[in-house]
Design a protein around this motif. Structure first.
Motif, PDB file in Angstrom:
ATOM      1  N   ASN A 401       0.857  -1.257  -0.034  1.00 20.56           N
ATOM      2  CA  ASN A 401      -0.114  -0.100  -0.174  1.00 20.56           C
ATOM      3  C   ASN A 401       0.925   1.440  -0.060  1.00 20.56           C
ATOM      4  O   ASN A 401       0.384   2.464  -0.378  1.00 20.56           O
ATOM      5  CB  ASN A 401      -0.876   0.059   1.124  1.00 20.56           C
ATOM      6  CG  ASN A 401      -2.197  -0.822   0.980  1.00 20.56           C
ATOM      7  OD1 ASN A 401      -2.407  -1.355  -0.276  1.00 20.56           O
ATOM      8  ND2 ASN A 401      -2.679  -1.537   2.120  1.00 20.56           N
ATOM      9  N   ASP A 402       2.227   1.094   0.576  1.00 21.03           N
ATOM     10  CA  ASP A 402       2.852   2.228   0.495  1.00 21.03           C
ATOM     11  C   ASP A 402       3.776   2.721  -0.884  1.00 21.03           C
ATOM     12  O   ASP A 402       4.401   3.760  -0.911  1.00 21.03           O
ATOM     13  CB  ASP A 402       4.142   2.375   1.596  1.00 21.03           C
ATOM     14  CG  ASP A 402       3.477   2.340   3.177  1.00 21.03           C
ATOM     15  OD1 ASP A 402       2.453   3.296   3.353  1.00 21.03           O
ATOM     16  OD2 ASP A 402       3.464   1.360   3.926  1.00 21.03           O
ATOM     17  N   SER A 403       3.679   1.645  -1.722  1.00 25.42           N
ATOM     18  CA  SER A 403       4.619   1.879  -3.007  1.00 25.42           C
ATOM     19  C   SER A 403       3.776   2.331  -4.145  1.00 25.42           C
ATOM     20  O   SER A 403       2.560   2.255  -4.505  1.00 25.42           O
ATOM     21  CB  SER A 403       4.763   0.149  -3.555  1.00 25.42           C
ATOM     22  OG  SER A 403       5.305   0.260  -4.828  1.00 25.42           O
ATOM     23  N   PRO A 404       4.476   3.448  -4.684  1.00 27.73           N
ATOM     24  CA  PRO A 404       3.815   4.140  -5.644  1.00 27.73           C
ATOM     25  C   PRO A 404       3.640   3.659  -7.015  1.00 27.73           C
ATOM     26  O   PRO A 404       3.200   4.195  -8.020  1.00 27.73           O
ATOM     27  CB  PRO A 404       4.847   5.487  -5.717  1.00 27.73           C
ATOM     28  CG  PRO A 404       6.255   5.249  -5.306  1.00 27.73           C
ATOM     29  CD  PRO A 404       5.767   3.907  -4.112  1.00 27.73           C
ATOM     30  N   VAL A 405       4.562   2.382  -7.318  1.00 31.98           N
ATOM     31  CA  VAL A 405       4.445   1.665  -8.305  1.00 31.98           C
ATOM     32  C   VAL A 405       3.363   0.787  -8.094  1.00 31.98           C
ATOM     33  O   VAL A 405       3.197   0.041  -7.079  1.00 31.98           O
ATOM     34  CB  VAL A 405       5.585   0.693  -8.358  1.00 31.98           C
ATOM     35  CG1 VAL A 405       5.555  -0.101  -9.610  1.00 31.98           C
ATOM     36  CG2 VAL A 405       6.978   1.733  -8.473  1.00 31.98           C
ATOM     37  N   VAL A 406       2.402   0.852  -9.072  1.00 31.96           N
ATOM     38  CA  VAL A 406       1.111   0.191  -9.203  1.00 31.96           C
ATOM     39  C   VAL A 406       0.780  -0.776 -10.299  1.00 31.96           C
ATOM     40  O   VAL A 406       0.364  -0.264 -11.429  1.00 31.96           O
ATOM     41  CB  VAL A 406      -0.165   1.093  -8.911  1.00 31.96           C
ATOM     42  CG1 VAL A 406      -1.496   0.388  -8.558  1.00 31.96           C
ATOM     43  CG2 VAL A 406       0.183   2.052  -7.590  1.00 31.96           C
ATOM     44  N   PRO A 407       0.997  -1.962 -10.279  1.00 30.53           N
ATOM     45  CA  PRO A 407       0.915  -2.844 -11.313  1.00 30.53           C
ATOM     46  C   PRO A 407      -0.583  -3.396 -11.314  1.00 30.53           C
ATOM     47  O   PRO A 407      -1.006  -3.887 -10.360  1.00 30.53           O
ATOM     48  CB  PRO A 407       1.710  -4.088 -11.215  1.00 30.53           C
ATOM     49  CG  PRO A 407       2.670  -3.761  -9.800  1.00 30.53           C
ATOM     50  CD  PRO A 407       1.772  -2.645  -8.972  1.00 30.53           C
ATOM     51  N   VAL A 408      -1.363  -3.257 -12.541  1.00 33.72           N
ATOM     52  CA  VAL A 408      -2.476  -3.611 -12.652  1.00 33.72           C
ATOM     53  C   VAL A 408      -2.440  -4.785 -13.593  1.00 33.72           C
ATOM     54  O   VAL A 408      -1.971  -4.779 -14.964  1.00 33.72           O
ATOM     55  CB  VAL A 408      -3.482  -2.453 -13.352  1.00 33.72           C
ATOM     56  CG1 VAL A 408      -4.829  -3.299 -13.554  1.00 33.72           C
ATOM     57  CG2 VAL A 408      -3.583  -1.443 -12.420  1.00 33.72           C
ATOM     58  N   LEU A 409      -2.997  -5.977 -13.203  1.00 34.39           N
ATOM     59  CA  LEU A 409      -2.771  -7.331 -13.980  1.00 34.39           C
ATOM     60  C   LEU A 409      -3.897  -7.127 -15.044  1.00 34.39           C
ATOM     61  O   LEU A 409      -5.135  -7.051 -14.915  1.00 34.39           O
ATOM     62  CB  LEU A 409      -2.998  -8.617 -13.036  1.00 34.39           C
ATOM     63  CG  LEU A 409      -1.910  -8.947 -12.458  1.00 34.39           C
ATOM     64  CD1 LEU A 409      -0.773  -9.536 -13.193  1.00 34.39           C
ATOM     65  CD2 LEU A 409      -1.170  -7.889 -11.396  1.00 34.39           C
ATOM     66  N   LEU A 410      -3.328  -7.520 -16.117  1.00 32.29           N
ATOM     67  CA  LEU A 410      -4.103  -7.487 -17.495  1.00 32.29           C
ATOM     68  C   LEU A 410      -4.078  -9.030 -18.095  1.00 32.29           C
ATOM     69  O   LEU A 410      -5.098  -9.189 -18.812  1.00 32.29           O
ATOM     70  CB  LEU A 410      -3.564  -6.701 -18.450  1.00 32.29           C
ATOM     71  CG  LEU A 410      -3.283  -5.278 -18.249  1.00 32.29           C
ATOM     72  CD1 LEU A 410      -2.684  -4.451 -19.398  1.00 32.29           C
ATOM     73  CD2 LEU A 410      -4.764  -4.652 -17.878  1.00 32.29           C
ATOM     74  N   TYR A 411      -3.008  -9.728 -17.807  1.00 33.04           N
ATOM     75  CA  TYR A 411      -2.891 -11.241 -18.053  1.00 33.04           C
ATOM     76  C   TYR A 411      -2.734 -11.487 -19.493  1.00 33.04           C
ATOM     77  O   TYR A 411      -1.962 -12.055 -20.252  1.00 33.04           O
ATOM     78  CB  TYR A 411      -3.970 -12.186 -17.620  1.00 33.04           C
ATOM     79  CG  TYR A 411      -4.234 -11.916 -16.074  1.00 33.04           C
ATOM     80  CD1 TYR A 411      -3.322 -12.731 -15.353  1.00 33.04           C
ATOM     81  CD2 TYR A 411      -5.208 -11.136 -15.365  1.00 33.04           C
ATOM     82  CE1 TYR A 411      -3.238 -12.758 -13.917  1.00 33.04           C
ATOM     83  CE2 TYR A 411      -5.185 -11.079 -14.042  1.00 33.04           C
ATOM     84  CZ  TYR A 411      -4.317 -11.894 -13.390  1.00 33.04           C
ATOM     85  OH  TYR A 411      -4.278 -11.690 -11.722  1.00 33.04           O
ATOM     86  N   MET A 412      -3.985 -11.269 -20.346  1.00 37.76           N
ATOM     87  CA  MET A 412      -3.959 -11.663 -21.904  1.00 37.76           C
ATOM     88  C   MET A 412      -3.473 -10.727 -22.794  1.00 37.76           C
ATOM     89  O   MET A 412      -3.274  -9.538 -22.649  1.00 37.76           O
ATOM     90  CB  MET A 412      -5.365 -11.989 -22.182  1.00 37.76           C
ATOM     91  CG  MET A 412      -6.338 -13.080 -21.288  1.00 37.76           C
ATOM     92  SD  MET A 412      -7.970 -13.111 -21.867  1.00 37.76           S
ATOM     93  CE  MET A 412      -8.711 -13.315 -20.155  1.00 37.76           C
TER      94      MET A 412
END
Length: 497
Positions: A401-412
Motif C-alpha cells: 500500500n505504500d508503494s507508488p509503483v502500481v501494477p494492474v494485472l491484464l493477463y491476456m
C-alpha cells in the motif's frame, strides 16, 4: 490475489494462437507470398556460420512487431505529470513508422518514475542548476580520479551521507552501472550471492560479472532465504566444502515490476543470525517512501548501519541521473580505488549534480521551505488514494500500500495491447509490460504515481480506467473492497530459534 482459472487458460490459448499464426506467416515469407522485412544473411554468405539463429528472432518478428506501436513513443515536451506526444502511424504493420505532423497534447503521464515531481522546468527552481552550467559547463570530460573531481561532487556526497545517516557515500554518473560495476568489486570467486528472484537486471548483471556463485531465493520469502543461508553455512562451497569467503544477500527496497516492498527487518534478522552481508538497492524507494523520504530503512524504522551496502539512484525521485553507494567509510574508500565505475567512468555532469543537491536540500528542508515535505506527503496520499480506488473498481493489483509503483494485472496478450491503445485514445499515457519481462501469465500495466499528479488528474485516469476495464473485461478481482488498510501483504514469519 490469483485470477480465476479461466484467465490463465485464455492467456495460454492466446499465446498459442499467435505462435501458430507466427509459424504460418514465416511459411508465407519463405515461399514469397508475404514480404520479408527482417534482416537476412546475404546470398554470398550462405556458407558462413550464421550471425544469429532464425528462431531466436521468432518472438520479435511475429509477436512483438505487431504491437510495437505501444512502446518507444516519441515525447516532445517535458515528461512531467502531463506531456505532449508526436503522433505516428505505420503502413506496414509496425515494421516502420512515419510521423503525421500532429501532436497529441496534455497526455497524463502515468509511466514515469517522477515520484516527487522534480522532473520540472520551473525557472525559479532551476536557477541554481543554470548557474552551475555557466560556472562549470555541461560536462567534465574526465574521471573522478584524474581531473574530474569537482567541489560540488564532494558537496553532494557529504549531503547524501547526511540524508541517509551513514558515514560516507560515493556517487556515480549512471544508475545501472552503480550496481553492475560495483558488485564485482565487492564479491568474487569463492563468494556466494543470494539474490531475490525479481531483482533488477543491473543487480543480476553485476552478480554474473563478479564470478561469485549465485543462488536465487523466492521473492520476499524468508523461509526460502533462511533455507539457503543455513545450507550455505553448513555445507560451504561445492566439492571442497570450505566456508564461503562472503555471503551477500541482494534485495531491492521497492521492486519496480511488482510494487512490493522488501521485508527489511526480517532480512536483517537473518543476515545477523547467519553472519552474512546485505546489499540493499533503493532505486525506487529512496525519496518515495518513509515519512521524510529516506527510503525503506525509515519506513521500517531500521538503523541504516544494519545495512552493509546501501545503493540508490537519482534518476527517479530526484529528477536527475546517476546513483550512489553508501555505508561505512572503509567500504566507500575501498570502492574509490577498486570500482570500475569510479576508475574508468566520466564524472557526473555538474548541472546534474546541482539538480540532485537542489532536490535533496528541498526534501531535507535545507532550502528554507516545506516544499519537500509537502511533496512527500502528497505522494503518499496519491498512492493510497489511487490504489484504494482501483481495488474498489475490481482490478487485481500487486504491491504494498505504500508503494507508488502500481501494477494492474491484464493477463491476456490481446488485452495488453488493446488497453494501451484505448488509454492513449483517452489521453492517458501508460506503460504495459508482458512476457518475457514478466511471467507469461502475468502481463500488466504499470502505473507510477507522482506527487505532481493533482487529484483531478488521478480522478480522470480512474474514470477512464473504469471505462476501459468494463470495455475490455479487465476487472478480475473476486474480493469485496474494504476501506481498511492491509497491514501485512505477506504471510507471517518467525525466525527459527
Amino acid at each position: 490475489e490469483q485470477a480465476p482459472i479461466y484467465v490463465a487458460v485464455m492467456t495460454y490459448l492466446g499465446y498459442g494462437i499467435v505462435t501458430l499464426f507466427g509459424y504460418f506467416r514465416d511459411f508465407l515469407r519463405a515461399v514469397g507470398v508475404e514480404k520479408c522485412n527482417i534482416a537476412q544473411e546475404r546470398e554470398e554468405q550462405k556458407d558462413f556460420v550464421p550471425l544469429y539463429q532464425d528462431f531466436e528472432n521468432f518472438y520479435t518478428r511475429n509477436l512483438y512487431m505487431r504491437v510495437r506501436d505501444n512502446w518507444n513513443r516519441p515525447i516532445c515536451s517535458l515528461p512531467g505529470p502531463a506531456f505532449d506526444l508526436m503522433e505516428r502511424v505505420s503502413d506496414d504493420y509496425n515494421w516502420t513508422f512515419r510521423f503525421t505532423g500532429r501532436t497529441i497534447h496534455n497526455v497524463i503521464n502515468m509511466g514515469s518514475y517522477n515520484y516527487l515531481g522534480f522532473a520540472e522546468n520551473n525557472a525559479d527552481f532551476l536557477k541554481t542548476v543554470a548557474d552551475k552550467v555557466r560556472q562549470y559547463g555541461a560536462g567534465v570530460c574526465s574521471t573522478r580520479q584524474e581531473i574530474g573531481n569537482l567541489s560540488i561532487h564532494e558537496e553532494l556526497e557529504q549531503l547524501v551521507a547526511t540524508f541517509l545517516g551513514v558515514e560516507s557515500t560515493m556517487t556515480f554518473g549512471m544508475g545501472f552501472a552503480t550496481n553492475s560495476m560495483n558488485i564485482p568489486a565487492l564479491v568474487g570467486k569463492g563468494c556466494l550471492i543470494l539474490s531475490d528472484e525479481l531483482n533488477h537486471t543491473s543487480l543480476i548483471l553485476g552478480a554474473r560479472l563478479s564470478g561469485a556463485t549465485i543462488r536465487v531465493f523466492k521473492h520476499n520469502n524468508m523461509q526460502s532465504l533462511e533455507k539457503m543461508l543455513k545450507e550455505a553455512v553448513c555445507s560451504g562451497q561445492p566439492r571442497t566444502h570450505r566456508p564461503w569467503k562472503k555471503i551477500l544477500i541482494m534485495v531491492e527496497g521497492i521492486y519496480s515490476m511488482e510494487g512490493s516492498v522488501v521485508r527489511l527487518p526480517e532480512v536483517i534478522a537473518l543476515k545477523k543470525k547467519y553472519k552474512a552481508y546485505l546489499y540493499l538497492d533503493e532505486a525506487h524507494s529512496i525519496g518515495a517512501v518513509g515519512s521524510t523520504g529516506r527510503g525503506v530503512t525509515e519506513l521500517f524504522n531500521v538503523n541504516p548501519a544494519d545495512v552493509d551496502v546501501m545503493m540508490g539512484t537519482f534518476t527517479k525521485s530526484f529528477g536527475a541521473s546517476g546513483g550512489y553507494i553508501a555505508g561505512k567509510k572503509e567500504l566507500v574508500d575501498y570502492l574509490r580505488a577498486h570500482s570500475h565505475s569510479a576508475v574508468y567512468a566520466s564524472a557526473m555532469s555538474p548541472p546534474v549534480t546541482e539538480q540532485i543537491i537542489r532536490a535533496m536540500k528541498c526534501i531535507m528542508g535545507k532550502d528554507g521551505s516545506t516544499e519537500g515535505m509537502r511533496r512527500i506527503r502528497q505522494l503518499a496520499e496519491n498512492t493510497k488514494y489511487f490504489r484504494a480506488r482501483l481495488k474498489e473498481m475490481g482490478f487485481i493489483i500487486y504491491g504494498n500500500n505504500d508503494s507508488p509503483v502500481v501494477p494492474v494485472l491484464l493477463y491476456m496478450p490481446g488485452k495488453v495491447v488493446a488497453f494501451a491503445r484505448e488509454m492513449l485514445e483517452r489521453k492517458i499515457g501508460v506503460v504495459v509490460v508482458g512476457f518475457p519481462a514478466t511471467p507469461i501469465t502475468e502481463a500488466r500495466a504499470r502505473f507510477c504515481v507522482s506527487a505532481a499528479h493533482t487529484r483531478d488528474m488521478l480522478n480522470q485516469v480512474l474514470h477512464y480506467m473504469n471505462e476501459v476495464g468494463d470495455l475490455l473485461c479487465l476487472k478480475f478481482s473476486r474480493r469485496k473492497y474494504s476501506s481498511l488498510p492491509d497491514h501485512c501483504d505477506e504471510t507471517d514469519f518467525e525466525l527459527e530459534s
